[in-house]
Scaffold this active site. Structure first.
Site, PDB file in Angstrom:
ATOM      1  N   ARG A 299      -4.151  -4.564   6.334  1.00 27.89           N
ATOM      2  CA  ARG A 299      -3.267  -4.973   7.420  1.00 27.89           C
ATOM      3  C   ARG A 299      -2.653  -6.327   7.083  1.00 27.89           C
ATOM      4  NH1 ARG A 299      -2.973  -0.640   8.375  1.00 27.89           N
ATOM      5  NH2 ARG A 299      -3.439   0.613  10.224  1.00 27.89           N
TER       6      ARG A 299
ATOM      7  N   ASP B  49     -19.367  -7.254   3.275  1.00 26.62           N
ATOM      8  CA  ASP B  49     -19.192  -6.578   4.549  1.00 26.62           C
ATOM      9  C   ASP B  49     -20.431  -6.837   5.389  1.00 26.62           C
ATOM     10  OD1 ASP B  49     -18.979  -4.800   6.740  1.00 26.62           O
ATOM     11  OD2 ASP B  49     -17.701  -3.455   5.576  1.00 26.62           O
TER      12      ASP B  49
ATOM     13  N   GLU C 162       5.878  -5.746  10.944  1.00 22.80           N
ATOM     14  CA  GLU C 162       6.425  -4.524  10.363  1.00 22.80           C
ATOM     15  C   GLU C 162       7.254  -3.769  11.394  1.00 22.80           C
ATOM     16  OE1 GLU C 162       3.208  -2.239   8.748  1.00 22.80           O
ATOM     17  OE2 GLU C 162       2.849  -3.639   7.108  1.00 22.80           O
TER      18      GLU C 162
ATOM     19  N   ALA D 141       0.887   3.207   1.283  1.00 23.48           N
ATOM     20  CA  ALA D 141      -0.310   3.534   0.502  1.00 23.48           C
ATOM     21  C   ALA D 141      -0.898   4.879   0.902  1.00 23.48           C
ATOM     22  CB  ALA D 141      -1.364   2.435   0.678  1.00 23.48           C
ATOM     23  N   ALA D 142      -0.821   5.217   2.172  1.00 23.82           N
ATOM     24  CA  ALA D 142      -1.404   6.479   2.649  1.00 23.82           C
ATOM     25  C   ALA D 142      -0.451   7.655   2.526  1.00 23.82           C
ATOM     26  CB  ALA D 142      -1.835   6.333   4.104  1.00 23.82           C
TER      27      ALA D 142
ATOM     28  N   ASP E 195       0.973  -4.089   0.272  1.00 24.51           N
ATOM     29  CA  ASP E 195       1.554  -2.900   0.894  1.00 24.51           C
ATOM     30  C   ASP E 195       1.810  -3.109   2.381  1.00 24.51           C
ATOM     31  OD1 ASP E 195       2.286  -0.019   0.842  1.00 24.51           O
ATOM     32  OD2 ASP E 195       0.515   0.219   2.120  1.00 24.51           O
TER      33      ASP E 195
ATOM     34  N   HIS F 224       4.295  -0.320   3.115  1.00 21.47           N
ATOM     35  CA  HIS F 224       3.255   0.335   3.909  1.00 21.47           C
ATOM     36  C   HIS F 224       3.255   1.847   3.664  1.00 21.47           C
ATOM     37  CE1 HIS F 224       0.668  -0.239   7.761  1.00 21.47           C
ATOM     38  NE2 HIS F 224       0.149   0.676   6.957  1.00 21.47           N
TER      39      HIS F 224
END
Length: 326
Positions: free
Chosen positions: A235, A173, A264, A285-286, A259, A283
Site C-alpha cells: 500500500r 512480523d 491513487e 501487481a495482482a 507498484d 497498481h
C-alpha cells in the site's frame, strides 16, 4: 430475486457463474457518473467493486445492499464503519492475488538489481549504447540479504521465492511466532530498524492501518545500506513518499520498485515520478490473467454465499456484522 451489480467489468467466467445460479441476476455498470450511480445502485443486493471509492454518499444510494464484495484485498477506499452500521459485510479475496503479487515483487527486485529501465532506455536511443555500463552497475540476488516486512499470504510467498534465488531472508512480523518463521527456514527479527541496516533489499507486505502508515519514513530509509533496494507492492500509504524521493535523489538508495502510491490513481504529476532509479507500475501487481480470474470468481462466490446464508467469516472484514445478521 437477488441482483448483483459489478461496478466496472470483471472476468466473464465469474459473471457466467452468477448468472447460472437460479434466481440471481447480474449487471455490469460501465457508467459510474454520479447520475448513473444514483439511478442504478438502489437496485443492488450485492456490489462487486474494484477501485472506486465507497463512502457514505455512495452508500446512501445502496438502499437494498446486502453485501459489498471487494475484487481484491485492500479496502483503504471503503468506509468500513458505514457498512458496519448498516450490518453490511465487506468481503475480500485474500488468497486470489497472493501468487501474482509475490511474483511481481520479485520482478521489481530483479528489474532494480539489473538496472532494467536504464539498459532498455539506452538501447532504444538513436545511437544505441551496447554492453555493460559503469553508470549502470548490476548485481545478483543470490547471496544478498532481504528483509520481508509482513509475513502474511503474500509475504510468505515472497520469502520462499527469495530463498529459491539463494537469498538470506529476514522476516519481521509481530503477529507471527518466531518459531513459525524459523520453521520455514527464515530468520525472525525484532527490530525493523536494525534489520533494515543489515538488508540489501527491503520489501514490505503489510496492511495499511494506524500502526503502519508511513512506517517507511526518513529514519528507516536512512538506516538502510547505501545502494540498497526498496520494494513496495503493498500500500502506498505505508511510505512517506517525500522521504523516499529524497533518499533516491541523494543516491543513498540504489533503486526502488513501486507498484502502489499514497494517492491513487496518480492523475497529476508528483515529485516521485521524476526520481532517479525508480521503476513504477500502476497498481497492477495482482492483475495477471490468472489473478484477475481468481479475484473475480472469489468475489462472485462471496455474493452467492451471502444470498445462501453460507458466507465464510474468514473473508469478511467487519466480522461483527455476522452475529447481528443471525
Amino acid at each position: 430475486m437477488p441482483h448483483v451489480i459489478c461496478v466496472r467489468p470483471i472476468h466473464e467466467a465469474a459473471i457466467e457463474k452468477m448468472r447460472a445460479t437460479e434466481g440471481v441476476t447480474v449487471e455490469v455498470l460501465m457508467d459510474i457518473s454520479p447520475e448513473s450511480l444514483a439511478r442504478n445502485l438502489p437496485k443492488a443486493d450485492a456490489l462487486i467493486v474494484r477501485t472506486i471509492r465507497i463512502d457514505r454518499p455512495f452508500l446512501a444510494h445502496c438502499t437494498n445492499l446486502r453485501i459489498l464484495a471487494r475484487h481484491g484485498v485492500g479496502y483503504d477506499a471503503v468506509d468500513v464503519p458505514a457498512l458496519t452500521e448498516r450490518n453490511i459485510p465487506l468481503t475480500i479475496t485474500p488468497e486470489a492475488n497472493a501468487v501474482s503479487v509475490a511474483e511481481h515483487a520479485l520482478m521489481l527486485m530483479l528489474a532494480c538489481a539489473r538496472q532494467l529501465s536504464g539498459y532498455d532506455a539506452n538501447l532504444r536511443q538513436t545511437k544505441p549504447v551496447w554492453g555493460g555500463q559503469a553508470n549502470l552497475p548490476t548485481f545478483d540476488l543470490a547471496g544478498k540479504t532481504v528483509l520481508v516486512v509482513g509475513f502474511g499470504r503474500i509475504g510468505t510467498r515472497v520469502a520462499k521465492l527469495c530463498a529459491a534465488f539463494g537469498m538470506r531472508v529476514l522476516v519481521r512480523d509481530p503477529n507471527i511466532g518466531k518459531g513459525s518463521i524459523r520453521g520455514l527456514g527464515f530468520i525472525p527479527v525484532d527490530d525493523v530498524m536494525e534489520a533494515a541496516a543489515e538488508a540489501d533489499i527491503v520489501t514490505i507486505h503489510c496492511p495499511s492501518d494506524a500502526s503502519t502508515r508511513h512506517m517507511v519514513n526518513g529514519a528507516l530509509l536512512a538506516r538502510m545500506k547505501k545502494g540498497a533496494l526498496f520494494i513496495n507492492t503493498a500500500r502506498g500509504t505505508l511510505v512517506d513518499e517525500a522521504a523516499l524521493d529524497a533518499a533516491l535523489r541523494s543516491g543513498h538508495l540504489g533503486a526502488a520498485g513501486i507498484d502502489v502510491f499514497h494517492d491513487e490513481p496518480v492523475e497529476t504529476a508528483i515529485p516521485l515520478l521524476t526520481a532517479p532509479n525508480l521503476i513504477f507500475t500502476p497498481h497492477v501487481a495482482a492483475s495477471t490473467a490468472e489473478g484477475l480470474a481468481r479475484m473475480a470468481m472469489d468475489a462472485a462466490e462471496a455474493c452467492l454465499a451471502c444470498f445462501a446464508g453460507t458466507l465464510d467469516p474468514d473473508i469478511v472484514v467487519n466480522k461483527e456484522v455476522l452475529s447481528r445478521r443471525n
